[in-house]
Each structure stands twice: as structure tokens, then as C-alpha cells.
Design an enzyme around this catalytic site. Structure first.
Site, PDB file in Angstrom:
ATOM      1  CE  LYS A 298      46.649  78.143  32.890  1.00 28.04           C
ATOM      2  NZ  LYS A 298      47.801  78.927  33.621  1.00 28.04           N
ATOM      3  NE  ARG A 372      45.847  80.613  43.323  1.00 34.80           N
ATOM      4  CZ  ARG A 372      46.387  81.454  43.111  1.00 34.80           C
ATOM      5  NH1 ARG A 372      46.812  82.329  44.660  1.00 34.80           N
ATOM      6  NH2 ARG A 372      48.032  81.141  42.572  1.00 34.80           N
TER       7      ARG A 372
HETATM    8  N1  BES Z   1      47.863  75.305  36.453  1.00 33.37           N
HETATM    9  C1  BES Z   1      48.281  76.084  37.010  1.00 33.37           C
HETATM   10  C2  BES Z   1      49.867  76.386  37.284  1.00 33.37           C
HETATM   11  C3  BES Z   1      50.526  76.054  36.646  1.00 33.37           C
HETATM   12  C4  BES Z   1      51.737  76.819  35.680  1.00 33.37           C
HETATM   13  C5  BES Z   1      51.084  74.218  36.256  1.00 33.37           C
HETATM   14  C6  BES Z   1      52.627  75.666  34.783  1.00 33.37           C
HETATM   15  C7  BES Z   1      52.003  73.671  35.798  1.00 33.37           C
HETATM   16  C8  BES Z   1      52.745  74.603  34.731  1.00 33.37           C
HETATM   17  C9  BES Z   1      47.654  77.076  37.898  1.00 33.37           C
HETATM   18  O1  BES Z   1      46.163  77.713  37.940  1.00 33.37           O
HETATM   19  C10 BES Z   1      46.951  78.277  37.492  1.00 33.37           C
HETATM   20  O2  BES Z   1      46.881  78.797  35.760  1.00 33.37           O
HETATM   21  N2  BES Z   1      47.934  79.437  38.315  1.00 33.37           N
HETATM   22  C11 BES Z   1      48.765  81.277  37.794  1.00 33.37           C
HETATM   23  C12 BES Z   1      48.299  81.397  39.251  1.00 33.37           C
HETATM   24  C13 BES Z   1      48.084  83.482  38.730  1.00 33.37           C
HETATM   25  C14 BES Z   1      47.191  83.308  37.930  1.00 33.37           C
HETATM   26  C15 BES Z   1      48.011  83.597  40.153  1.00 33.37           C
HETATM   27  C16 BES Z   1      49.805  81.459  37.392  1.00 33.37           C
HETATM   28  O3  BES Z   1      50.745  80.588  37.543  1.00 33.37           O
HETATM   29  O4  BES Z   1      50.326  82.026  36.618  1.00 33.37           O
HETATM   30 MN    MN Z   2      45.713  78.432  36.052  1.00 34.18          MN
END
Ligand code: BES
Ligand code: MN
Ligand code: ZN
Length: 523
Positions: A298, A372
Site C-alpha cells: 500500500k 477475503r
Molecule cells: N483492509 C483493506 C480494506 C480497507 C481499505 C479497509 C480502507 C479500511 C479502509 C483490504 O484488505 C484491501 O486492501 N482491499 C483492497 C482490495 C483490492 C486490492 C481489490 C482495496 O480495497 O483497495
Molecule cells: Mn488489504
């Protein structure tokens, strides 16, 4: 905060401060406020007449009583316009749940203000109104006052090195009850609010704590502690056990971390002589104790917020903690896969394929879509309980925050009755949910060329494709998925939710479970 309920006449009680609720633009003061007004020689009606205080929602005004009554100060607390609608001669609230939330908010704001003033105790009368009706009971008003006060005064000071006595903290909240007949109802509302709100604060603490301390092992130990307190069964699966069960999703996701993954199983059985265990309700929580994204790392900005990625796990623990103390007559199982999601030489890579507990293979497109992947194993594991239903809570997707913002939790599911119940519980607790579709067309996006499924869809509808992925691991049980990515953490203060971890999910789940009846079996 210790909560006391006492029968008495509020204006004759000694206190540091007493709270009085005022409706905006009301022609008449409620009888409690009127007695204070008389005892204070008409100060309150004078203040209202001069429009120095209007009674707007969450407005507060503090004034000293100069010895006219035993309480040192009075705080007027605005409750907004009294939304009453006459229906066939009865006075009914147009929206009882909204009315209760207004009491919760006003209680939150005023308890916080009392705390900021450095006072240690307060008396509230915000639960008492002149006319009750069949829509809102004195019990639910008392519950709202106590919930709002405890949650509004919440502060996270564990990591501050200041002396404990330097931290301002309200220690005692007393609800004065003017009629003896109402005492049991107020006591019962106050007591359940105390139990539930303490569970919410516990969940907030777990979220607010840094990931260096809230590790998978720490969550597992916390679960054991809860189990010990309430004599529940708790089992923690370790890596070798995960291997023999085939939990490839959880194991793969944990590869990059030096912290061992944990799979928490915590079982609450109703002590109702049935022996428990039959078709329990299963709660699943995402327990990513830190989500760096893994190899699909990230951006640095806001990455610290990913310590809240275990909010679903914490909400499941908090719910079980609360229902065990409330002795809700149900069998409930919590399943919580826990791991960090970090990059390293041994980490999971985009393109890798994992085999989940159900045997389905998963192609990893992004290691950042890890929630997931670990939930797949938990949902697969849930099957062995022959669950009455399964509800999962997960900070699953940023896309859900884009869709619904921070007000509503995203809801998905395969069973109309269960979805309807969760929606109603959301309205009643004011932890509201909003349904998004799970139509088959979306499944296209997560078809993999080489495995059974891939963990990321296209650019659009990310909250939905996340849920579609989970659906593939749901066997024939009623299921609801709650995406709490937008609701688990607050970026700014609101009346009874200071910024940081919100503890979302606990009040919603307890509301759902406290008046649960068996789901009609589908044929
Ligand atoms: N934990 C994150 C989702 C999240 C984002 C929670 C912002 C709280 C605030 C999750 O694991 C994630 O990174 N999801 C990705 C999925 C994508 C790679 C398909 C996302 O939402 O960008
Ligand atoms: Mn994630
Ligand atoms: Zn995540």
C-alpha cells in the site's frame, strides 16, 4: 464509568452537576425541568425566554446554582425538536429509533463536556419524560442515556505516560428515577447498556492499540481471557493444525510475517439446559492485525490506519463477551482467522495459487486483497457446525467506503429473512447497514484463467466482487457479509463516537441476537 440508578427527587439530590433535557421550541417544560425551574426561582424559563439556550440538538449550557439547590451546577442539554405526531388520539413518535439516538447523542456530548470540565460525577435525568407511549419505553431511554454517556466519554489513554490522576475522567453516572414503579425498568436498561457499552469500549481499545501489541497471538490470548471470564469453550488453532485442516488461505497470507497466524474458535452456549451446540449462529471476523498490502504494498499515506484491519475480529470478540454476560439464550460461535499481512522474502506473491479449506483454489492477483482469502477458510470451517446462519464482519474493501462513506456498513447476503433482520437491528441500534447486490453477473470479474477463482475483480464494484468471492465459500447456510471498512474507524469526533476505533458491530449484533427467534428453515 460506574452507573447507579436511584429513586428520588432530582432537584433535592446533591451532585457536582445535574443534566436536564430541553426540547427545542417546546411550549412547556417537562415536569422535571419545571421543578428545577421553580426551585431556582425561574432561571431556566428566563434563559429560554432570552434565547440564550434554544434546545438545539446537542447544545449545552452550564450554570451554577449558588446554593439554591443541593446540586452545584445544572447543565441544560438540547434534545432538538420533539418529533411527535398525533395519531388517533395517541401521541406517537414518528421515529422511535431516531428519538433514542438523539438521547444517545445528547448524553454523549454532555458526558464528554462534564468530563472536560474535570468533574468526576454527574446526575442525568435525560431518560425521564412526561409521557411515555408504546413506541419508546423508559427502559430504552435509560439504555440510550447510559450508552451515550459511556461511549461519548470514551478515551484511549493506554499509551499516554501522564499520571492517571492527570487524566480527566467521569467516574460516576447516576440516573435519578422519580417514580418507584419505573425503577426496575430503568435499572434493567442501565445494566444492559453498561454491559454492551463496555464491550464496545473493549473493541475500540483493541482497534486503537498499535499493531505491535495487537498481534494474532495477543488476540488469541484475549479470546482465551474472555472465555475464562464467562466459562466459554475456546480453542486456538496453530499453524500445524491449520496445515492439516488445509487452511491454505490463512497460511498463505501469513507467509510474509514473523508473527504466527492464529485461528480463534470461541463458543458460547446458552445455559438453558439444552446442552447447547445445535445449529449455532456463527460469527466470523476478519483479523488482519496489520495490513501493509503485502508484496502488493500500500502507499505510505494512511498506512498506519491499517492497524484497524482487525476490527471485524474485535467486534466478534466484543459481541461474544457481551452476550455471555447478558446470558442471551442462544448458541453462538465466533470464528476468527488472524494474521499480519506483510511483505518479506518468504511472502505470498501475486500470481501464486492457494488451496483453501474447501478445496477451491485461489489465484492471488493482489496480496492486498487478503481479507477475503483468510475469510474463505473461516467460512469453509463454519460448515462443520451446521450453522443456523453465518454473519461475517470485515474491513474488506476501500470500494465500500467509496460507495457508502462512513455512515453505513455495506451488507450482502443470500437470505432475505436474515438480511431483513440485520437491517432492522441496524435501524434500532443506529449502526445502520445498506444492502448492495450480489448478482451473478458480478461473478464474471473473479473468474481465473488457471485456478477456480481469483482474489480481485476489475476496477468497478470492488465491494461487490469482494462479497462475490466470499459467496463462493459459503455452503448451503443463510449468510450475511458486513463490510465495515468505512464504519470501523472514525476520522473525526461525533456525539458518542470519538475519532479512532468505533467498536462498530457490537451494538448491531447484540441488537440482532437479543430478540432472535429461529430462522425459518428453507426448503
Ligand atoms: N483492509 C483493506 C480494506 C480497507 C481499505 C479497509 C480502507 C479500511 C479502509 C483490504 O484488505 C484491501 O486492501 N482491499 C483492497 C482490495 C483490492 C486490492 C481489490 C482495496 O480495497 O483497495
Ligand atoms: Mn488489504
Ligand atoms: Zn485488509
Amino acid at each position: 464509568m460506574k452507573v447507579n440508578v436511584k429513586f428520588g427527587t432530582a432537584e433535592k439530590e446533591t451532585s457536582e452537576i445535574t443534566l436536564l433535557g430541553i426540547f427545542e421550541g417546546a411550549e412547556k417544560l417537562t415536569s422535571i425541568v419545571a421543578s428545577f425551574d421553580t426551585a431556582l426561582g425561574g432561571i431556566i424559563s428566563d434563559i429560554l425566554k432570552r434565547r440564550d439556550f434554544k434546545g438545539k440538538q446537542n447544545e449545552t449550557l452550564v450554570f451554577p446554582t449558588y446554593g439554591k439547590i443541593p446540586t452545584r451546577r445544572v447543565m441544560l442539554v438540547g434534545l432538538g425538536k420533539r418529533e411527535l405526531k398525533a395519531r388517533s388520539g395517541d401521541v406517537l413518535l414518528t421515529n422511535p429509533a431516531l428519538f433514542l439516538d438523539k438521547i444517545r447523542q445528547a448524553s454523549g456530548v454532555s458526558a464528554k463536556r462534564v468530563q472536560d470540565m474535570g468533574l468526576k460525577s454527574l446526575i442525568s435525568t435525560l431518560h425521564e419524560f412526561d409521557s411515555y407511549n408504546r413506541d419508546v419505553s423508559v427502559q430504552s431511554c435509560a439504555e440510550a442515556v447510559v450508552t451515550g454517556s459511556i461511549l461519548g466519554a470514551y478515551q484511549f489513554t493506554k499509551y499516554k505516560t501522564s499520571e492517571p490522576e492527570e487524566i480527566k475522567k467521569v467516574e460516576n453516572l447516576t440516573l435519578i428515577v422519580s417514580k418507584k414503579a419505573l425503577l426496575p425498568q430503568v435499572q434493567s436498561g442501565a445494566r444492559s447498556a453498561e454491559i454492551i457499552s463496555e464491550a464496545v469500549c473493549f473493541v475500540r481499545d483493541l482497534g486503537n492499540m498499535p499493531a505491535c501489541d495487537t498481534t494474532p497471538t495477543f488476540l488469541a490470548n484475549t479470546a482465551k481471557q474472555i472465555a475464562k471470564e464467562s466459562k466459554l469453550r475456546c480453542e486456538i488453532l496453530s499453524k500445524p493444525q491449520m496445515k492439516s485442516l488445509g487452511m491454505g488461505g490463512l497460511l498463505g497470507t501469513s507467509q510474509g510475517s514473523t508473527q504466527p497466524p492464529k485461528f480463534i474458535i470461541i463458543e458460547y452456549n446458552a445455559r438453558d439446559g439444552r446442552g447447547g451446540k445445535a445449529n449455532p449462529i456463527v460469527l466470523v471476523g476478519k483479523g488482519i492485525t496489520f495490513d501493509s498490502g503485502g508484496i502488493s504494498i500500500k502507499p505510505a499515506k494512511d498506512m498506519e490506519k491499517m492497524k484497524y484491519d482487525m476490527a471485524g475480529a474485535a467486534a466478534v470478540l466484543g459481541t461474544i463477551k457481551a452476550i455471555a454476560v447478558l446470558k442471551i439464550p442462544l448458541d453462538v460461535v465466533g470464528l476468527i482467522p488472524c494474521t499480519e499481512n506483510l511483505p518479506s522474502g518468504g511472502a505470498l506473491k501475486p500470481g501464486d495459487v492457494l488451496r483453501s479449506i474447501t478445496g477451491k483454489t485461489i489465484e492471488i492477483i493482489s496480496t492486498d486483497a487478503e481479507g477475503r482469502v483468510i475469510l474463505a477458510d473461516a467460512l469453509g470451517y463454519a460448515k462443520r457446525y451446521k450453522p443456523q446462519c453465518v454473519i461475517d464482519m470485515a474491513t474488506l474493501t476501500g470500494a465500500c467506503v467509496v460507495a457508502l462513506g462512513t455512515v453505513a456498513t455495506g451488507m450482502f447476503g443470500n437470505n432475505e429473512e436474515l438480511k431483513e433482520r440485520v437491517k432492522k437491528a441496524g435501524e434500532a441500534s443506529f449502526e445502520r447497514v445498506w444492502e448492495l447486490p450480489l448478482w451473478e453477473e458480478y461473478d464474471e470479474q473473479i473468474k481465473s484463467d488457471i485456478a477456480d477463482i481469483k482474489n480481485v475483480g476489475g476496477s468497478w464494484g470492488g465491494a461487490i466482487t469482494g462479497a462475490c468471492f466470499l459467496k463462493k465459500f459459503v455452503e448451503d447456510f443463510p449468510w450475511v457479509h458486513l463490510d465495515i471498512a468505512g464504519t470501523a474507524m472514525a476520522e473525526k469526533d461525533s456525539p458518542y463516537t470519538p475519532k479512532g476505533g468505533t467498536g462498530v458491530g457490537v451494538r448491531l449484533m447484540v441488537q440482532l441476537l437479543r430478540d432472535w427467534t429461529p430462522l425459518p428453515t428453507r426448503k
